[in-house]
Motif scaffolding. Structure first.
Motif, PDB file in Angstrom:
ATOM      1  N   ALA A   1      15.623  14.190 -19.585  1.00 31.94           N
ATOM      2  CA  ALA A   1      15.330  14.874 -20.849  1.00 31.94           C
ATOM      3  C   ALA A   1      16.421  15.892 -21.163  1.00 31.94           C
ATOM      4  O   ALA A   1      16.915  15.962 -22.294  1.00 31.94           O
ATOM      5  N   TRP A   2      16.818  16.673 -20.161  1.00 32.48           N
ATOM      6  CA  TRP A   2      17.883  17.669 -20.350  1.00 32.48           C
ATOM      7  C   TRP A   2      19.178  16.988 -20.796  1.00 32.48           C
ATOM      8  O   TRP A   2      19.830  17.426 -21.739  1.00 32.48           O
ATOM      9  N   ASP A   3      19.545  15.907 -20.115  1.00 30.55           N
ATOM     10  CA  ASP A   3      20.774  15.189 -20.449  1.00 30.55           C
ATOM     11  C   ASP A   3      20.733  14.653 -21.874  1.00 30.55           C
ATOM     12  O   ASP A   3      21.730  14.709 -22.594  1.00 30.55           O
ATOM     13  N   HIS A   4      19.580  14.145 -22.278  1.00 28.73           N
ATOM     14  CA  HIS A   4      19.456  13.624 -23.633  1.00 28.73           C
ATOM     15  C   HIS A   4      19.573  14.751 -24.658  1.00 28.73           C
ATOM     16  O   HIS A   4      20.260  14.611 -25.669  1.00 28.73           O
ATOM     17  N   LEU A   5      18.899  15.855 -24.408  1.00 29.06           N
ATOM     18  CA  LEU A   5      18.998  16.999 -25.317  1.00 29.06           C
ATOM     19  C   LEU A   5      20.428  17.518 -25.386  1.00 29.06           C
ATOM     20  O   LEU A   5      20.894  17.942 -26.449  1.00 29.06           O
ATOM     21  N   ALA A   6      21.136  17.471 -24.272  1.00 28.39           N
ATOM     22  CA  ALA A   6      22.525  17.942 -24.232  1.00 28.39           C
ATOM     23  C   ALA A   6      23.467  16.998 -24.974  1.00 28.39           C
ATOM     24  O   ALA A   6      24.424  17.449 -25.611  1.00 28.39           O
ATOM     25  N   SER A   7      23.198  15.704 -24.910  1.00 26.37           N
ATOM     26  CA  SER A   7      24.119  14.728 -25.498  1.00 26.37           C
ATOM     27  C   SER A   7      23.820  14.390 -26.955  1.00 26.37           C
ATOM     28  O   SER A   7      24.682  13.867 -27.653  1.00 26.37           O
ATOM     29  N   ASP A   8      22.628  14.675 -27.417  1.00 23.14           N
ATOM     30  CA  ASP A   8      22.241  14.365 -28.794  1.00 23.14           C
ATOM     31  C   ASP A   8      22.006  15.671 -29.544  1.00 23.14           C
ATOM     32  O   ASP A   8      20.967  16.310 -29.368  1.00 23.14           O
ATOM     33  N   PRO A   9      22.946  16.079 -30.383  1.00 23.24           N
ATOM     34  CA  PRO A   9      22.814  17.369 -31.066  1.00 23.24           C
ATOM     35  C   PRO A   9      21.599  17.466 -31.987  1.00 23.24           C
ATOM     36  O   PRO A   9      21.145  18.561 -32.296  1.00 23.24           O
ATOM     37  N   GLU A  10      21.054  16.345 -32.396  1.00 25.79           N
ATOM     38  CA  GLU A  10      19.907  16.355 -33.308  1.00 25.79           C
ATOM     39  C   GLU A  10      18.565  16.264 -32.587  1.00 25.79           C
ATOM     40  O   GLU A  10      17.517  16.448 -33.205  1.00 25.79           O
ATOM     41  N   ALA A  11      18.569  15.957 -31.303  1.00 22.52           N
ATOM     42  CA  ALA A  11      17.317  15.781 -30.553  1.00 22.52           C
ATOM     43  C   ALA A  11      16.535  17.089 -30.482  1.00 22.52           C
ATOM     44  O   ALA A  11      17.108  18.171 -30.408  1.00 22.52           O
TER      45      ALA A  11
ATOM     46  N   VAL B   1      12.697  12.800 -30.819  1.00 15.70           N
ATOM     47  CA  VAL B   1      11.782  13.882 -30.478  1.00 15.70           C
ATOM     48  C   VAL B   1      11.279  13.640 -29.059  1.00 15.70           C
ATOM     49  O   VAL B   1      10.727  12.590 -28.759  1.00 15.70           O
ATOM     50  N   LEU B   2      11.518  14.640 -28.200  1.00 13.97           N
ATOM     51  CA  LEU B   2      11.011  14.591 -26.833  1.00 13.97           C
ATOM     52  C   LEU B   2       9.800  15.511 -26.772  1.00 13.97           C
ATOM     53  O   LEU B   2       9.834  16.606 -27.315  1.00 13.97           O
ATOM     54  N   PHE B   3       8.758  15.039 -26.122  1.00 13.40           N
ATOM     55  CA  PHE B   3       7.530  15.840 -25.996  1.00 13.40           C
ATOM     56  C   PHE B   3       7.364  16.281 -24.559  1.00 13.40           C
ATOM     57  O   PHE B   3       7.573  15.510 -23.626  1.00 13.40           O
ATOM     58  N   LEU B   4       6.953  17.534 -24.401  1.00  9.34           N
ATOM     59  CA  LEU B   4       6.681  18.103 -23.086  1.00  9.34           C
ATOM     60  C   LEU B   4       5.209  18.463 -23.024  1.00  9.34           C
ATOM     61  O   LEU B   4       4.672  19.129 -23.920  1.00  9.34           O
ATOM     62  N   CYS B   5       4.539  17.984 -21.971  1.00  9.30           N
ATOM     63  CA  CYS B   5       3.151  18.371 -21.745  1.00  9.30           C
ATOM     64  C   CYS B   5       2.934  18.511 -20.238  1.00  9.30           C
ATOM     65  O   CYS B   5       3.718  18.003 -19.437  1.00  9.30           O
ATOM     66  N   ARG B   6       1.877  19.183 -19.889  1.00  4.21           N
ATOM     67  CA  ARG B   6       1.577  19.419 -18.474  1.00  4.21           C
ATOM     68  C   ARG B   6       1.299  18.130 -17.724  1.00  4.21           C
ATOM     69  O   ARG B   6       1.691  17.962 -16.588  1.00  4.21           O
ATOM     70  N   SER B   7       0.612  17.212 -18.362  1.00  5.87           N
ATOM     71  CA  SER B   7       0.170  16.008 -17.664  1.00  5.87           C
ATOM     72  C   SER B   7       1.122  14.829 -17.814  1.00  5.87           C
ATOM     73  O   SER B   7       0.842  13.754 -17.314  1.00  5.87           O
ATOM     74  N   GLY B   8       2.233  15.028 -18.500  1.00  4.76           N
ATOM     75  CA  GLY B   8       3.210  13.934 -18.625  1.00  4.76           C
ATOM     76  C   GLY B   8       2.911  13.066 -19.803  1.00  4.76           C
ATOM     77  O   GLY B   8       3.521  12.109 -20.069  1.00  4.76           O
TER      78      GLY B   8
END
Length: 88
Positions: free
Chosen positions: A13-23, A81-88
């Motif tokens: 997720a971090w790598d994707h956010l870093a490589s895609d300026p619009e993510a 769009v990446l989603f973060l939740c406690r349960s995955g």
């Protein structure tokens, strides 16, 4: 065209956010979780986390405005769009 949903590791997720300026990272946990656990720090990527509750605490009621709140922060249908939740 949208891509299918997938579970990513935190590093992926971090790598994707870093490589895609619009993510965008949307944290769908509850306000209580944001308060007690905190939000991810994306400042080194020049981004911020978008907090939108999926359900509320303590009753777990669905957020009836979730889609409207999400549409307000996602600029195009092509935006990842990446989603973060406690349960995955």
């Amino acid at each position: 065209m949208s891509q299918p949903a997938a579970q990513l590791t935190p590093q992926e997720a971090w790598d994707h956010l870093a490589s895609d300026p619009e993510a965008i990272l949307v944290d769908v946990r509850t306000r209580a979780e944001w308060t007690f656990v905190g939000l991810p720090d994306l400042t080194s990527l020049g981004k911020r986390v978008v907090p939108i509750e999926w359900t509320s605490f303590p009753d777990g009621a669905p957020n009836p405005a979730f889609l409207d709140e999400l549409r307000a922060v996602v600029p195009t249908e092509e935006t990842t769009v990446l989603f973060l939740c406690r349960s995955g």
